[in-house]
Design an enzyme around this catalytic site. Structure first.
Site, short mmCIF file in Angstrom:
data_model
loop_
_atom_site.label_atom_id
_atom_site.label_comp_id
_atom_site.label_asym_id
_atom_site.label_seq_id
_atom_site.Cartn_x
_atom_site.Cartn_y
_atom_site.Cartn_z
N CYS A 30 -20.89 2.60 -0.96
CA CYS A 30 -19.89 1.69 -0.44
C CYS A 30 -18.84 2.13 0.34
CB CYS A 30 -19.45 0.98 -1.46
SG CYS A 30 -17.99 -0.28 -0.90
N CYS A 42 0.80 -1.26 -0.05
CA CYS A 42 0.07 -0.03 0.05
C CYS A 42 0.84 1.29 -0.08
CB CYS A 42 -0.90 0.03 1.28
SG CYS A 42 -2.13 1.32 1.31
N CYS A 101 -18.62 -6.78 0.86
CA CYS A 101 -17.39 -6.64 -0.59
C CYS A 101 -16.03 -7.00 -0.12
CB CYS A 101 -17.45 -5.16 -1.25
SG CYS A 101 -16.18 -5.03 -2.34
N ARG A 103 -15.55 -8.67 -9.12
CA ARG A 103 -14.97 -7.38 -9.74
C ARG A 103 -13.64 -7.56 -10.26
NH1 ARG A 103 -16.16 -3.39 -5.76
NH2 ARG A 103 -18.03 -3.50 -6.55
N CYS A 149 -17.94 4.63 -4.21
CA CYS A 149 -17.15 3.86 -2.93
C CYS A 149 -16.21 4.72 -2.33
CB CYS A 149 -16.45 2.74 -3.39
SG CYS A 149 -15.35 1.76 -2.34
N1 SAM Z 1 -7.71 1.29 4.92
C1 SAM Z 1 -8.63 0.43 4.57
C2 SAM Z 1 -8.44 -1.17 4.64
O1 SAM Z 1 -7.26 -1.36 4.53
O2 SAM Z 1 -9.48 -1.98 4.69
C3 SAM Z 1 -9.34 0.88 3.18
C4 SAM Z 1 -8.63 1.02 2.16
S1 SAM Z 1 -7.39 -0.23 1.28
C5 SAM Z 1 -6.49 0.76 0.36
C6 SAM Z 1 -8.55 -1.14 0.34
C7 SAM Z 1 -8.08 -2.37 -0.45
O3 SAM Z 1 -7.45 -2.06 -1.55
C8 SAM Z 1 -6.75 -3.09 0.27
O4 SAM Z 1 -7.61 -4.02 1.25
C9 SAM Z 1 -6.17 -3.83 -1.08
O5 SAM Z 1 -6.92 -4.96 -1.41
C10 SAM Z 1 -6.47 -2.90 -1.95
N2 SAM Z 1 -5.18 -2.33 -2.62
C11 SAM Z 1 -4.67 -1.21 -1.79
N3 SAM Z 1 -3.60 -1.20 -2.36
C12 SAM Z 1 -3.48 -1.89 -3.53
C13 SAM Z 1 -2.37 -2.17 -4.62
N4 SAM Z 1 -1.27 -1.09 -4.71
N5 SAM Z 1 -2.59 -2.85 -5.42
C14 SAM Z 1 -3.76 -3.68 -5.42
N6 SAM Z 1 -4.68 -3.54 -4.67
C15 SAM Z 1 -4.64 -2.90 -3.39
C1 DTB Z 2 -10.67 -3.10 -3.75
O1 DTB Z 2 -10.52 -4.13 -3.52
N1 DTB Z 2 -9.84 -2.41 -4.59
C2 DTB Z 2 -9.83 -1.05 -4.36
C3 DTB Z 2 -11.10 -1.06 -3.37
N2 DTB Z 2 -11.38 -2.16 -2.92
C4 DTB Z 2 -11.08 0.10 -2.27
C5 DTB Z 2 -8.66 -0.30 -3.96
C6 DTB Z 2 -7.59 -0.62 -4.99
C7 DTB Z 2 -6.57 0.45 -4.70
C8 DTB Z 2 -5.24 0.41 -5.55
C9 DTB Z 2 -4.14 1.29 -5.12
C10 DTB Z 2 -4.49 2.70 -4.98
O2 DTB Z 2 -5.04 3.37 -5.84
O3 DTB Z 2 -4.19 3.23 -4.10
FE1 SF4 Z 3 -3.30 0.88 2.93
FE2 SF4 Z 3 -5.77 0.24 4.43
FE3 SF4 Z 3 -3.54 -0.86 4.87
FE4 SF4 Z 3 -3.67 1.42 5.66
S1 SF4 Z 3 -5.13 -0.16 6.18
S2 SF4 Z 3 -1.90 0.54 4.87
S3 SF4 Z 3 -4.82 2.33 3.81
S4 SF4 Z 3 -4.29 -0.98 2.95
#
Ligand code: SAM
Ligand code: DTB
Ligand code: SF4
Length: 334
Positions: free
Chosen positions: A131, A63, A191, A263, A100
Site C-alpha cells: 500500500c 499534520c 483505501c 480500519r 503501507c
Molecule cells: N502526504 C500524503 C497525504 O496527505 O495523502 C500521505 C501521508 S498523510 C500523513 C496520510 C493520512 O494520515 C492523512 O490524510 C490523515 O488522514 C492521516 N493523519 C495524518 N496526521 C494525522 C494525525 N495527527 N492524526 C490522525 N490522522 C492523521
Molecule cells: C491513515 O488513514 N492513517 C495513517 C495512514 N492512513 C497513512 C497515518 C496516520 C498518521 C498519524 C500521525 C503520524 O504518525 O504522523
Molecule cells: Fe501531512 Fe500528507 Fe498533509 Fe503533507 S499532505 S501535510 S504529509 S497529511
C-alpha cells in the site's frame, strides 16, 4: 453481497438518523451486518513506514509533517531501498500481511515514483501486500503503480466537504476525489477514510461518510483515525471527541460500506482496550500494527497481541500461515 445491495445513494438525513439511534441498536445492526460479510473473529493488520518524512508543502492542520507548522519534527529524505525491505521483513515476521509506505509529498515527481516502484516490487517479493500513500496522483502515475503490482493506495477524504476548508487550504476536496478516481480507474484497491476529533460536528461526520459511501465503488479499506494531537499543529488543543461518538461513527461506516475493511487507525495509543473492543464490536476489522504510525506512536505489538488473545481474535496472516503449515505437515505425513 450482490452489487445491487450495496448502496451509493445515501442521503445525509438517513446517515444522521443512523448516528442518532440508541447506542445498543446501532451496534447490534452494525455487528449483524458485519457477520453477514466477514468472520467476526479475524482482523487484518497493516504495518506503516514513513519512507520520506516532513518538509511537506501542504498545510493540513492536523499534520506533524507540514513545513508550515513548527512541530520540531526531524525531516528525512526518501529512504534507501534496503532499509525499506528490512522494515517490511520485520513487519512480516510480526504477522503483518500488508506493508503501507507513506511519503510527505503533495504529489510524487515521476523520478521519485520510479524509486517507490522499486520498493513496491521488493516488498511484493517478500510475499506481502503493498500500500502507498504519496499524496495526489495523475492518471498516468496511477497506471504506472498498477503495472508495478501495487495492491492499495491510501488517500483520505479526511473530513466533510463543508468542514474541509477549516483544516486544509493548499488543496481542495475535489482534488482528493480526483486522485481517488485515478486510483480506482487504474484498478488499484482504494483505501480512503478520515479523521475524527478535529472539532467537526456530527453532521460533518455524517457528510464525510456519505462522500465515502456514495463514491462509484466503496473503498476496499476505510481508515477511521482519531486525531493524534501534535504540538505545534493548528489542531493541537482541539476539544477531545466523546469516545462513544467515535464508536458510533465506526458502526455507521460498517453499515454504509458492509463489504469494506473498516480500519481502527491513528489514535489507538490513547484508547483503552475496552474502547478498542467496542470499535471491533461496531465492525472495525483492521488496524495499523507495529510500534510506529508515520511520525507518532502506535501501541506496542505485545499489547495488541495480548488484546487479540483476550478477545479470541486471529490475525488474518497468522491464520493463513497456520493453514499453510498444517497443509505442509499433512503432505509430509503422506
Ligand atoms: N502526504 C500524503 C497525504 O496527505 O495523502 C500521505 C501521508 S498523510 C500523513 C496520510 C493520512 O494520515 C492523512 O490524510 C490523515 O488522514 C492521516 N493523519 C495524518 N496526521 C494525522 C494525525 N495527527 N492524526 C490522525 N490522522 C492523521
Ligand atoms: C491513515 O488513514 N492513517 C495513517 C495512514 N492512513 C497513512 C497515518 C496516520 C498518521 C498519524 C500521525 C503520524 O504518525 O504522523
Ligand atoms: Fe501531512 Fe500528507 Fe498533509 Fe503533507 S499532505 S501535510 S504529509 S497529511
Amino acid at each position: 453481497m450482490n452489487d445491487t445491495l450495496l448502496r451509493h445513494d445515501w442521503s445525509l438525513t438517513e446517515i444522521e438518523s443512523l448516528l442518532d439511534q440508541p447506542f445498543n441498536d446501532l451496534i447490534f445492526r452494525a455487528q449483524y451486518l458485519h457477520r453477514t460479510q466477514f468472520d467476526p473473529n479475524r482482523i487484518q493488520v497493516s504495518s506503516l513506514l514513513s519512507i520520506k518524512t516532513g518538509a511537506c508543502a501542504e498545510d493540513c492542520g492536523y499534520c506533524s509533517q507540514s513545513a508550515k507548522h513548527a512541530t520540531g519534527l526531524e525531516t528525512e529524505k526518501l529512504m534507501p531501498l534496503e532499509e525499506v525491505v528490512e522494515a517490511a521483513a520485520a513487519a512480516r515476521a510480526k504477522g503483518a500481511s500488508r506493508f503501507c509506505m507513506g511519503a510527505a509529498w503533495r504529489s510524487p515527481t515521476d523520478k521519485n515514483l520510479q524509486r517507490v516502484i522499486e520498493m513496491v516490487e521488493a516488498v511484493h517479493g517478500l510475499g506481502m501486500e503493498t500500500c502507498l500513500t504519496l499524496g495526489m496522483l495523475t492518471q498516468p502515475q496511477a497506471e504506472r503503480l498498477k503495472d508495478a503490482g501495487l495492491d492499495y493506495y491510501n488517500h483520505n477524504l479526511d473530513t466533510s466537504p463543508e468542514f474541509y476548508g477549516n483544516v486544509i487550504t493548499t488543496r481542495t476536496f475535489d482534488d482528493r476525489l480526483e486522485t481517488l478516481s485515478h486510483v480506482r480507474d487504474a484498478g488499484i484497491n482504494v483505501c480512503s477514510g478520515g479523521i475524527l476529533g478535529m472539532g467537526e460536528s456530527r453532521r460533518d461526520r455524517a457528510s464525510m461518510l456519505r462522500e465515502l459511501a456514495n463514491l462509484p465503488k466503496h473503498p476496499e479499506s476505510v481508515p477511521i483515525n482519531m486525531l493524534v494531537q501534535v504540538e505545534g499543529t493548528p489542531l493541537f488543543g482541539s476539544d477531545a471527541l466523546d469516545p462513544l461518538e467515535f464508536v458510533r461513527t465506526v458502526a455507521v461506516a460498517r453499515i454504509l460500506m458492509p463489504e469494506s475493511y473498516v480500519r481502527l487507525s491513528a489514535g489507538r495509543t490513547e484508547m483503552s482496550d475496552e474502547l478498542q473492543t467496542l470499535c471491533f464490536l461496531a465492525g472495525a476489522n483492521s488496524i495499523f500494527y507495529g510500534e510506529r504510525l508515520l511520525t507518532t506512536d502506535n501501541p506496542e505489538t505485545d499489547r495488541d497481541l495480548a488484546l487479540f488473545d483476550r478477545l479470541g481474535l486471529s490475525l488474518e496472516q497468522r491464520v493463513e500461515n497456520e493453514v499453510k503449515a498444517a497443509k505442509a505437515r499433512c503432505s509430509k505425513a503422506g
